[in-house]
Scaffold this motif. Structure first.
Motif, short mmCIF file in Angstrom:
data_model
loop_
_atom_site.label_atom_id
_atom_site.label_comp_id
_atom_site.label_asym_id
_atom_site.label_seq_id
_atom_site.Cartn_x
_atom_site.Cartn_y
_atom_site.Cartn_z
N LEU A 173 0.84 -1.20 0.00
CA LEU A 173 0.00 0.00 0.00
C LEU A 173 0.88 1.25 0.00
CD1 LEU A 173 -2.81 1.17 0.03
CD2 LEU A 173 -2.81 0.99 2.53
N THR A 174 2.00 1.17 0.72
CA THR A 174 2.94 2.30 0.73
C THR A 174 3.38 2.63 -0.69
OG1 THR A 174 3.77 1.76 2.93
CG2 THR A 174 5.23 3.03 1.49
N ARG A 205 1.33 -1.07 16.56
CA ARG A 205 1.86 0.13 15.87
C ARG A 205 0.69 0.74 15.10
NH1 ARG A 205 6.62 2.39 13.07
NH2 ARG A 205 6.15 2.86 10.89
N LEU A 264 6.45 0.49 7.34
CA LEU A 264 6.58 -0.95 7.61
C LEU A 264 6.61 -1.73 6.30
CD1 LEU A 264 6.41 -3.35 9.63
CD2 LEU A 264 3.92 -3.05 9.59
N GLU A 278 -5.59 -1.88 7.50
CA GLU A 278 -5.52 -0.54 6.89
C GLU A 278 -6.93 0.00 6.69
OE1 GLU A 278 -3.51 -2.68 4.02
OE2 GLU A 278 -1.56 -1.76 4.35
C1 ISJ Z 1 2.24 -3.28 4.91
C2 ISJ Z 1 2.52 -2.08 4.45
O1 ISJ Z 1 3.00 -1.09 5.30
C3 ISJ Z 1 2.22 0.08 5.44
C4 ISJ Z 1 2.91 0.90 6.45
C5 ISJ Z 1 2.60 0.72 7.79
C6 ISJ Z 1 3.46 1.33 8.88
O2 ISJ Z 1 4.45 2.03 8.54
O3 ISJ Z 1 3.15 1.08 10.06
C7 ISJ Z 1 1.48 -0.03 8.17
C8 ISJ Z 1 0.64 -0.56 7.23
C9 ISJ Z 1 0.82 -0.37 5.80
O4 ISJ Z 1 -0.16 0.44 5.24
C10 ISJ Z 1 2.36 -1.70 3.02
O5 ISJ Z 1 2.98 -0.71 2.59
O6 ISJ Z 1 1.64 -2.43 2.32
#
Ligand code: ISJ
Length: 185
Positions: free
Chosen positions: A33-34, A75, A113, A174
């Motif tokens: 998703l990032t 988190r 993450l 999310e």
């Molecule tokens: C799992 C991912 O990490 C993203 C980043 C996150 C964080 O930094 O805590 C948490 C969930 C996600 O939206 C992603 O990018 O798909």
């Protein structure tokens, strides 16, 4: 106000009828998703809201095989695109997972993450599921508090999935804020 645990139903596929078509790709894309948000904005950042031991929501605990009331690492972040929060994310890591494989969780800071998870070929993502969270769910109120004073609609679509590394699991959820629809689909 006590929010009683609400047992929502997590669906394998988003229902066509109840969802804006432009939201659907966000709920179903199995990639990072990032990365998806980063490719649709100029400036991406992660605002860390909480990183602490906490009692997961009952359905989170069940998915992670934790006893009701058992503490786990939590988190919570906002994913921010060009200064606008677009996702409220909540990751839960069983406490016994923190050592070894999951030590990354502690050293992340405001790095996403996802950048760490998707960079490690050993990590496996299990299928996504989605649901519509409303005011009966404590996580709706966590998202609402995170974006205050911006107001939210009465319900928000969310997705979640488990990530596994050598038998250890991390649950990532999310919640999509209405502003996600301001990004190109
Ligand atoms: C799992 C991912 O990490 C993203 C980043 C996150 C964080 O930094 O805590 C948490 C969930 C996600 O939206 C992603 O990018 O798909």
């Amino acid at each position: 106000m006590r929010i009683r645990p609400h047992s929502e139903t997590w669906l394998e596929r988003p229902p066509r009828a109840r969802m804006l078509p432009q939201l659907r790709p966000w709920l179903t894309d199995p990639g990072s998703l990032t990365a998806r948000i980063r490719s649709r904005c100029s400036l991406f950042s992660v605002e860390v809201l909480a990183q602490r031991l906490a009692v997961p929501h009952p359905d989170e605990a069940a998915l992670l095989g934790l006893r009701r009331g058992e503490l786990a690492w939590l988190r919570e972040v906002l994913l921010v695109a060009d200064g606008v929060p677009v996702v409220f994310a909540r990751s839960i890591l069983p406490r016994h997972n923190l050592r070894g494989a999951w030590i990354l969780f502690q050293g992340l800071g405001s790095r996403p993450l996802g950048a760490a998870l998707f960079a490690d070929p050993r990590i496996r993502r299990q299928p996504l599921a989605c649901t519509c969270l409303d005011r009966r769910d404590a996580r709706y109120h966590r998202a609402s508090a995170a974006v205050a004073p911006r107001r939210l609609p009465p319900a928000l679509w969310a997705r979640r999935s488990l990530f596994g590394l050598r038998g250890r699991t991390l649950l990532v959820s999310e919640v999509f804020l209405p502003t996600i629809l301001e990004l190109p689909t």
